[in-house]
Design an enzyme around this catalytic site. Structure first.
Site, PDB file in Angstrom:
ATOM      1  N   ASP A  50       0.823  -1.201   0.000  1.00  0.00           N
ATOM      2  CA  ASP A  50       0.000   0.000   0.000  1.00  0.00           C
ATOM      3  C   ASP A  50       0.866   1.264   0.000  1.00  0.00           C
ATOM      4  O   ASP A  50       1.969   1.281   0.551  1.00  0.00           O
ATOM      5  CB  ASP A  50      -0.900   0.029   1.238  1.00  0.00           C
ATOM      6  CG  ASP A  50      -2.251  -0.594   0.979  1.00  0.00           C
ATOM      7  OD1 ASP A  50      -2.757  -0.478  -0.149  1.00  0.00           O
ATOM      8  OD2 ASP A  50      -2.814  -1.209   1.909  1.00  0.00           O
ATOM      9  N   ARG A  95      -1.291  -0.524  -8.844  1.00  0.00           N
ATOM     10  CA  ARG A  95      -2.604   0.032  -8.477  1.00  0.00           C
ATOM     11  C   ARG A  95      -2.507   1.550  -8.507  1.00  0.00           C
ATOM     12  O   ARG A  95      -1.672   2.146  -7.822  1.00  0.00           O
ATOM     13  CB  ARG A  95      -3.010  -0.427  -7.073  1.00  0.00           C
ATOM     14  CG  ARG A  95      -4.343   0.170  -6.587  1.00  0.00           C
ATOM     15  CD  ARG A  95      -4.538  -0.031  -5.090  1.00  0.00           C
ATOM     16  NE  ARG A  95      -4.580  -1.440  -4.723  1.00  0.00           N
ATOM     17  CZ  ARG A  95      -4.320  -1.903  -3.493  1.00  0.00           C
ATOM     18  NH1 ARG A  95      -3.950  -1.065  -2.531  1.00  0.00           N
ATOM     19  NH2 ARG A  95      -4.400  -3.204  -3.238  1.00  0.00           N
TER      20      ARG A  95
END
Length: 306
Positions: free
Chosen positions: A132, A182
């Protein structure tokens, strides 16, 4: 204005105590967070997988200040991955990991070592890991650790935030064969010197980054709920002649489930980001900052007696 208020609230211990002690956990938290433990994460994953959706599980917790906390987070992910494999939920379910939760701000070499263990466990379970993104002060360290992890685990995913001014360059660096990236808008309070501030500028940056990733040799993971950006992504996929297995859409648990179902029915891979754990406060505030329409829902929960 509301976005900045909620991002500021994400760092307020006083507001955290107020909301944590309110009946909000019966409403808005349940909507956006699968639950406190692994059993809750497995239940949510099974429901999504049965609906034809992929999953990325995040064990909430990013304010790791001690080695003991980092070790506990690593152990949680190792147990989660073993349970996912035993439940037959891999490869549909992967895990998302915040390096700060593994002690990045305490000792980045420790965080790298723990991330390496999690990546190895994911490979053994037949699935993958995505690192992340967090606030801009961690970006260089995170991308350096990503590069190291990819030497042994090339499928490790990256996350880039379009609102950071540096991200177009990072997209060019990471749009390589086999690189899973992402792309999200960004959900942290950042200064103007490093991040675009207006919604329009962020959207424009997102499209520029999307074009770089779609035209590259990597695997774009398009993380947005914005109907305009979804439509642009579908158009870009056609323009660059990408088949349905050469990119995917990603959305948050509890957000636009009808759109998730529509995209999946159209043949797209749709991955749902599923958080779980009891440290949900910062995550909740960032979700409210992204979508202030949820404020009314929060208000009803705070005043409810049930």
């Amino acid at each position: 204005m509301l976005r900045s208020v909620f991002l500021a609230a994400a760092g307020s211990s006083r507001m955290e105590r107020l909301i944590s002690s309110a009946p909000v956990s019966k409403g808005i938290v349940r909507r956006f967070v699968a639950g406190d433990g692994i059993d809750d994460a497995l239940r949510a994953s099974r429901e999504l997988a049965d609906d034809g959706l992929a999953i990325s599980l995040d064990y909430l917790g990013e304010d790791t200040l001690t080695a003991e906390q980092a070790t506990a987070t690593r152990d949680q992910y190792l147990t989660l991955l073993a349970r996912l494999k035993d439940a037959g939920l891999t490869p549909a379910a992967e895990v998302s990991v915040k390096l700060s939760a593994l002690g990045q701000k305490v000792d980045d070499r420790m965080a790298y070592g723990y991330a390496q263990e999690i990546c190895a466990a994911a490979a053994a379970a037949g699935t993958t890991v995505t690192l992340d993104a967090e606030d801009h002060t961690t970006t260089d360290s995170t991308l350096e650790i990503l590069a190291e992890l990819r030497k042994d685990h090339p499928a490790t995913g990256a996350v880039l935030q379009a609102y950071l001014r540096r991200t177009e360059g990072d997209c060019r660096e990471l749009a390589t064969a086999g690189s899973r990236v992402r792309l999200c808008k960004g959900a942290y309070a950042e200064p103007e010197s490093v991040a675009y501030q207006s919604a329009l500028d962020v959207d424009k940056a997102y499209v520029r980054c999307l074009n770089i990733l779609m035209s590259g040799a990597g695997y774009p993971m398009i993380a947005t709920h914005d109907p305009r950006l979804i439509a642009i992504a579908e158009d870009r996929a056609r323009w660059f002649d990408r088949s349905a297995d050469e990119f995917e859409f990603q959305m948050l648990y509890g957000t636009r489930p009808e759109e998730q179902a529509r995209l999946a029915a159209a043949g797209h891979t749709v991955r749902v980001y599923v958080p779980y754990g009891d440290q949900w406060y910062g995550y909740l505030m960032r979700r409210l900052a992204e979508r202030p329409a949820n404020v009314a829902f929060l208000g009803r929960a705070l005043t409810s007696k049930k």
